[in-house]
Motif scaffolding. Structure first.
Motif, PDB file in Angstrom:
ATOM      1  N   VAL A 116      37.527  37.055  36.581  1.00 33.13           N
ATOM      2  CA  VAL A 116      38.148  36.771  36.880  1.00 33.13           C
ATOM      3  C   VAL A 116      37.793  37.344  38.840  1.00 33.13           C
ATOM      4  CG1 VAL A 116      40.374  35.959  38.293  1.00 33.13           C
ATOM      5  CG2 VAL A 116      39.695  35.329  36.685  1.00 33.13           C
ATOM      6  N   LEU A 117      37.969  38.515  38.557  1.00 37.84           N
ATOM      7  CA  LEU A 117      37.986  39.260  39.253  1.00 37.84           C
ATOM      8  C   LEU A 117      36.670  39.444  40.328  1.00 37.84           C
ATOM      9  CD1 LEU A 117      39.142  42.093  41.726  1.00 37.84           C
ATOM     10  CD2 LEU A 117      38.682  43.361  39.201  1.00 37.84           C
ATOM     11  N   ASP A 118      35.591  40.104  39.824  1.00 33.39           N
ATOM     12  CA  ASP A 118      34.046  40.219  39.191  1.00 33.39           C
ATOM     13  C   ASP A 118      33.512  38.129  40.725  1.00 33.39           C
ATOM     14  OD1 ASP A 118      34.020  41.609  38.137  1.00 33.39           O
ATOM     15  OD2 ASP A 118      32.849  40.879  36.129  1.00 33.39           O
ATOM     16  N   GLY A 119      34.378  37.487  39.731  1.00 38.96           N
ATOM     17  CA  GLY A 119      34.259  36.522  40.641  1.00 38.96           C
ATOM     18  C   GLY A 119      34.039  36.411  42.058  1.00 38.96           C
ATOM     19  N   LEU A 120      35.611  36.772  41.748  1.00 37.24           N
ATOM     20  CA  LEU A 120      36.483  36.607  43.459  1.00 37.24           C
ATOM     21  C   LEU A 120      35.694  37.960  44.453  1.00 37.24           C
ATOM     22  CD1 LEU A 120      40.272  37.054  42.115  1.00 37.24           C
ATOM     23  CD2 LEU A 120      38.938  34.657  43.582  1.00 37.24           C
ATOM     24  N   ARG A 121      35.324  39.252  43.399  1.00 33.41           N
ATOM     25  CA  ARG A 121      34.448  39.634  44.457  1.00 33.41           C
ATOM     26  C   ARG A 121      33.103  39.334  45.302  1.00 33.41           C
ATOM     27  NH1 ARG A 121      35.453  44.692  40.838  1.00 33.41           N
ATOM     28  NH2 ARG A 121      37.505  45.623  41.275  1.00 33.41           N
TER      29      ARG A 121
ATOM     30  N   LEU B 246      32.492  35.925  46.082  1.00 37.29           N
ATOM     31  CA  LEU B 246      33.189  35.230  46.918  1.00 37.29           C
ATOM     32  C   LEU B 246      33.593  35.840  48.326  1.00 37.29           C
ATOM     33  CD1 LEU B 246      35.994  33.093  44.958  1.00 37.29           C
ATOM     34  CD2 LEU B 246      33.013  32.142  45.938  1.00 37.29           C
ATOM     35  N   VAL B 247      33.667  37.456  48.346  1.00 34.84           N
ATOM     36  CA  VAL B 247      33.895  38.162  50.023  1.00 34.84           C
ATOM     37  C   VAL B 247      32.742  38.493  50.059  1.00 34.84           C
ATOM     38  CG1 VAL B 247      36.072  38.579  49.727  1.00 34.84           C
ATOM     39  CG2 VAL B 247      35.050  39.798  48.578  1.00 34.84           C
TER      40      VAL B 247
END
Length: 117
Positions: A109-114, A116-117
């Motif tokens: 989840v953290l990798d996916g959020l990173r 996105l930015v």
């Protein structure tokens, strides 16, 4: 002069839980449970009330929501839910004893959020 008044709607928690005084597993108010397979005819009336909240196709319910819907003390509902998980009538998408997602899932989840930015 009459004796003490008894409200027939008030039932002692240990009667509602079949004499159980504490949950066998860590069931928290925020724990989410979903209905699993199993006959409910052999359950006590309060356990059947809990199971009756789960309509076909309905998602999970938090223990606090079950307590509010049935207007029962949360401690009593925690014991009933623990019993229903033990008997296989309810299940938890996340193990109730853990109460948190796996580390690998959180990393993804953290990798996916990173990304996105």
């Amino acid at each position: 002069m009459s004796g003490p008044r008894h409200d027939p709607d008030i039932v002692r928690p240990y009667v509602r839980t079949g004499g159980r005084v504490r949950p066998r597993r860590d069931v928290r108010l925020e724990s989410v449970v979903i209905a699993a397979a199993g006959p409910v005819a052999d359950l006590g009336s309060d356990a059947r009330l809990v199971m009756g909240l789960f309509a076909v196709g309905r998602g999970g319910l938090a223990v606090a929501d079950i307590a509010a819907a049935l207007r029962m003390p949360p401690s009593t509902v925690r014991i009933l839910v623990s019993f229903l998980v033990d008997t296989g009538h309810l299940t938890s998408p996340v193990a109730a004893a853990l109460g948190r997602p796996e580390t690998d899932l959180m990393r993804r989840v953290l990798d996916g959020l990173r990304e996105l930015v």
